[in-house]
Scaffold this active site. Structure first.
Site, short mmCIF file in Angstrom:
data_model
loop_
_atom_site.label_atom_id
_atom_site.label_comp_id
_atom_site.label_asym_id
_atom_site.label_seq_id
_atom_site.Cartn_x
_atom_site.Cartn_y
_atom_site.Cartn_z
N GLN A 127 0.75 -1.66 -0.14
CA GLN A 127 -0.01 -0.70 0.09
C GLN A 127 0.67 1.20 0.29
O GLN A 127 1.57 1.39 0.98
CB GLN A 127 -1.16 0.08 0.72
N GLY A 128 0.83 1.58 -1.18
CA GLY A 128 1.83 3.96 -1.34
C GLY A 128 0.49 4.80 -0.89
O GLY A 128 0.86 5.33 -2.26
N TYR A 129 0.06 4.77 -0.03
CA TYR A 129 -0.23 6.13 1.25
C TYR A 129 0.30 6.85 1.79
O TYR A 129 0.68 7.87 0.78
CB TYR A 129 -1.38 5.71 1.57
N SER A 130 1.18 6.32 2.14
CA SER A 130 2.00 7.72 3.46
C SER A 130 3.38 7.88 2.79
O SER A 130 4.02 7.31 1.92
CB SER A 130 2.59 6.94 4.83
N SER A 162 4.45 -1.44 4.16
CA SER A 162 4.91 -2.86 4.59
C SER A 162 4.95 -3.79 3.49
O SER A 162 4.10 -3.35 2.77
CB SER A 162 3.78 -3.31 5.67
N GLU A 245 -10.88 -1.28 5.14
CA GLU A 245 -9.89 -1.65 6.10
C GLU A 245 -10.32 -2.35 7.46
O GLU A 245 -9.21 -2.57 8.44
CB GLU A 245 -9.21 -1.11 6.18
N SER A 384 -4.11 7.29 13.26
CA SER A 384 -4.16 6.35 14.07
C SER A 384 -5.00 7.05 15.79
O SER A 384 -6.45 7.36 14.63
CB SER A 384 -2.92 8.23 14.73
N ASN A 385 -4.12 6.38 16.55
CA ASN A 385 -5.88 6.47 17.45
C ASN A 385 -6.55 7.89 18.10
O ASN A 385 -7.45 8.00 18.43
CB ASN A 385 -5.23 5.62 18.75
C1 LIG Z 1 4.69 -0.36 11.25
C2 LIG Z 1 3.65 0.37 10.76
C3 LIG Z 1 2.97 -0.12 9.28
C4 LIG Z 1 2.62 0.78 8.26
N1 LIG Z 1 2.28 0.35 6.89
C5 LIG Z 1 1.88 1.34 6.41
C6 LIG Z 1 1.78 0.90 4.72
O1 LIG Z 1 1.72 -0.28 4.78
N2 LIG Z 1 1.57 1.98 4.61
C7 LIG Z 1 1.48 3.29 4.47
O2 LIG Z 1 1.28 4.06 3.25
N3 LIG Z 1 0.85 3.63 5.25
C8 LIG Z 1 1.13 2.79 6.28
N4 LIG Z 1 2.58 3.14 7.52
C9 LIG Z 1 2.25 4.88 7.96
C10 LIG Z 1 0.97 4.40 8.52
O3 LIG Z 1 -0.29 5.01 8.36
C11 LIG Z 1 1.23 6.44 9.65
O4 LIG Z 1 2.15 6.18 9.96
C12 LIG Z 1 -0.58 6.99 9.84
O5 LIG Z 1 -0.91 6.95 9.26
C13 LIG Z 1 -0.01 7.94 10.95
O6 LIG Z 1 1.51 9.19 9.79
P1 LIG Z 1 2.67 9.68 10.65
O7 LIG Z 1 3.23 8.33 11.07
O8 LIG Z 1 2.98 10.54 9.32
O9 LIG Z 1 2.17 10.42 11.95
P2 LIG Z 1 1.47 12.36 11.93
O10 LIG Z 1 0.50 12.20 11.13
O11 LIG Z 1 3.02 12.82 11.78
O12 LIG Z 1 0.95 12.14 13.44
C14 LIG Z 1 2.32 12.23 14.71
C15 LIG Z 1 1.46 12.39 15.67
O13 LIG Z 1 0.58 13.37 16.00
C16 LIG Z 1 -0.75 12.44 15.88
N5 LIG Z 1 -0.92 13.99 15.16
C17 LIG Z 1 -1.42 14.28 13.98
N6 LIG Z 1 -2.53 14.71 13.18
C18 LIG Z 1 -3.43 15.16 14.15
C19 LIG Z 1 -4.53 15.50 14.61
N7 LIG Z 1 -5.28 16.43 13.33
N8 LIG Z 1 -5.25 15.71 16.01
C20 LIG Z 1 -4.60 15.23 16.85
N9 LIG Z 1 -3.29 14.54 16.68
C21 LIG Z 1 -2.77 14.54 15.44
C22 LIG Z 1 -0.89 11.46 15.42
O14 LIG Z 1 -1.67 10.61 16.08
C23 LIG Z 1 1.01 11.05 16.09
O15 LIG Z 1 0.76 10.44 17.12
C24 LIG Z 1 2.59 2.51 8.76
C25 LIG Z 1 2.58 2.64 9.66
C26 LIG Z 1 3.61 1.85 10.55
C27 LIG Z 1 4.28 2.10 11.83
#
Ligand SMILES: Cc1cc2nc3c(=O)[nH]c(=O)nc-3n(C[C@H](O)[C@H](O)[C@H](O)COP(=O)(O)OP(=O)(O)OC[C@H]3O[C@@H](n4cnc5c(N)ncnc54)[C@H](O)[C@@H]3O)c2cc1C
Length: 399
Positions: A127-130, A162, A245, A384-385
């Site tokens: 999945q190429g999203y992030s 992943s 999902e 995220s939660n």
């Molecule tokens: C083990 C693992 C597997 C993953 N696999 C994939 C994958 O296969 N493909 C893919 O595309 N992505 C994947 N991801 C990425 C995942 O979707 C992102 O890590 C996630 O969406 C959070 O984005 P970020 O890491 O950029 O954190 P950020 O968005 O920068 O957030 C950082 C912190 O700030 C908090 N935060 C951000 N915005 C807000 C808000 N508006 N209000 C309150 N709190 C906020 C977040 O909850 C977090 O605690 C994976 C991540 C992990 C850890």
């Protein structure tokens, strides 16, 4: 909703249980028991083939493409039994994510090319999203796809991808129009991972394993025919995918299995000459986790009851993600506490079946620390939660 299974549902549950207990090759089961998060692709593919032969390869797909046509209760029973049975997790990216999108929005050629290899366990997806600057705020993504003849030329950088190093294909969100509202300029493109210009770099996670990656695109040419649906409408398909999902996201069956394992471990580990389980305060903490798990399960059943009545899961399904992942993390912590100091040495290769050294500490401790560390991320991935709490605040509580 009646929470007691009727005779038909009980018969279905028995059928699922028997299939899972008898058809799972022992070497795959052993691997899952040792390292549930690191089951090799060959094993996942073999197991997927067996599910396919049983007609259960992709329960959530429309029947015409190989789905089972099960009702919401049957899907719930199946998920619960599956998660509790030490079976390899089906690769979610193909079966639960891109598969339903292709069924719903793909062209005939895309269905022909992709659905069979996914359901038979022959091709793996990622999945190429992030991106480095686009996670929770995904719509800000900047990986660029520019139309050029019959191709798109893609440049950009994905992260946390992943299994990209095992994947044959990626479903990718790209920016095709930078001059409109962020959600409106995104396209959903299927990319063959062997295309020239793609570089996959490993990210070793805190548990010592290679699971995550960065993916770089340098002038990668992808046929326009690989786009799903309309150009710039990718956000719609991405949201559709997120709905899928959610399936099983609470992981109730998996956590129930963990409760059993925790009790087994705490029953034999000693603290001051007594089993850890005989400590009333430890038992109370297990009970608290079980109560929280039951609350998640009942919430899931309530949402299922709505679904049964024809109402799709609403934003309140976010409580499942929060509750389910918190319980899982608590159970992981309790297992670590139960094995005490033996949780500290956790060589990454201890989970390899080929390793010929005995484990440091009890055999039931192998992999527990890896699992605990990896699943710290459960409250981050899949939305995220904190973001789930925002959804509940806005869409459920209307704050
Ligand atoms: C083990 C693992 C597997 C993953 N696999 C994939 C994958 O296969 N493909 C893919 O595309 N992505 C994947 N991801 C990425 C995942 O979707 C992102 O890590 C996630 O969406 C959070 O984005 P970020 O890491 O950029 O954190 P950020 O968005 O920068 O957030 C950082 C912190 O700030 C908090 N935060 C951000 N915005 C807000 C808000 N508006 N209000 C309150 N709190 C906020 C977040 O909850 C977090 O605690 C994976 C991540 C992990 C850890």
């Amino acid at each position: 909703m009646d929470l007691v299974l009727n005779a038909e549902e009980q018969a279905f549950q028995t059928q699922v249980r028997e299939f899972l207990a008898t058809k799972m090759p022992p070497e795959i089961q052993e691997r899952v028991r040792l390292a549930p998060s690191y089951v090799p692709k060959e094993y996942t593919g073999r197991w997927q083939q067996l599910l396919y032969e049983q007609g259960w390869g992709a329960p959530g797909w429309p029947v015409e493409y190989g789905g089972t046509g099960w009702n919401a209760m049957q899907k719930y029973i199946y998920d619960a039994e599956y998660q509790a049975a030490d079976c390899p997790r089906q690769s979610p990216f193909g079966i639960s994510m891109v598969g339903p999108v292709i069924c719903a929005f793909g062209t005939d050629a895309q269905k022909e090319q992709h659905l069979g290899p996914i359901i038979r366990g022959e091709k793996f997806w990622c999945q190429g999203y992030s991106e480095p600057d686009s996670g929770s705020d995904l719509a800000s993504l900047s990986t660029r796809a520019v139309a050029n003849g019959d191709d798109y030329v893609i440049n950009g950088h994905k992260i946390w991808t992943s299994h990209a190093h095992h994947a044959d294909w990626m479903f990718c969100l790209t920016r095709t129009d930078p001059d409109c509202k962020p959600q409106e300029g995104i396209s959903f493109i299927l990319i063959d991972m062997s295309t020239p210009g793609i570089t996959v770099k490993p990210i070793i996670s805190i548990d010592g394993h290679h699971y995550l990656n960065e993916v770089f695109f340098d002038d990668v040419r992808v046929p326009v025919a690989n786009r799903i649906g309309e150009e710039n409408k990718g956000w719609t398909y991405a949201k559709f995918l997120l709905g899928h999902e959610r399936t099983g996201i609470a992981g109730v069956g998996k956590s129930k299995r963990k409760v059993e394992r925790l009790k087994d471990i705490a029953g034999v580990e000693l603290d001051g000459g007594q089993s850890v389980l005989s400590d009333p305060s430890f038992r109370a903490r297990i009970s608290q986790a079980e109560v929280a798990l039951q609350a998640v399960e009942f919430t899931q059943l309530r949402i299922l009851a709505q679904e049964k009545a024809g109402q799709p899961p609403g934003p309140e399904a976010s409580t499942l993600k929060i509750g389910g992942t918190q319980v899982e993390q608590t159970l992981n912590e309790l297992m670590i506490e139960a094995i005490g100091n033996y949780a500290a040495p956790f060589p990454a290769d201890a989970q390899d079946m080929e390793r010929n050294e005995p484990p440091i500490g009890p055999a039931h401790g192998v992999g527990l620390m890896q699992e605990r560390l990896l699943r710290r991320a459960a409250t981050i991935y899949g939305g995220s939660n904190e973001i789930q709490r925002n959804i509940i605040a806005k869409a459920v509580l209307e704050l």
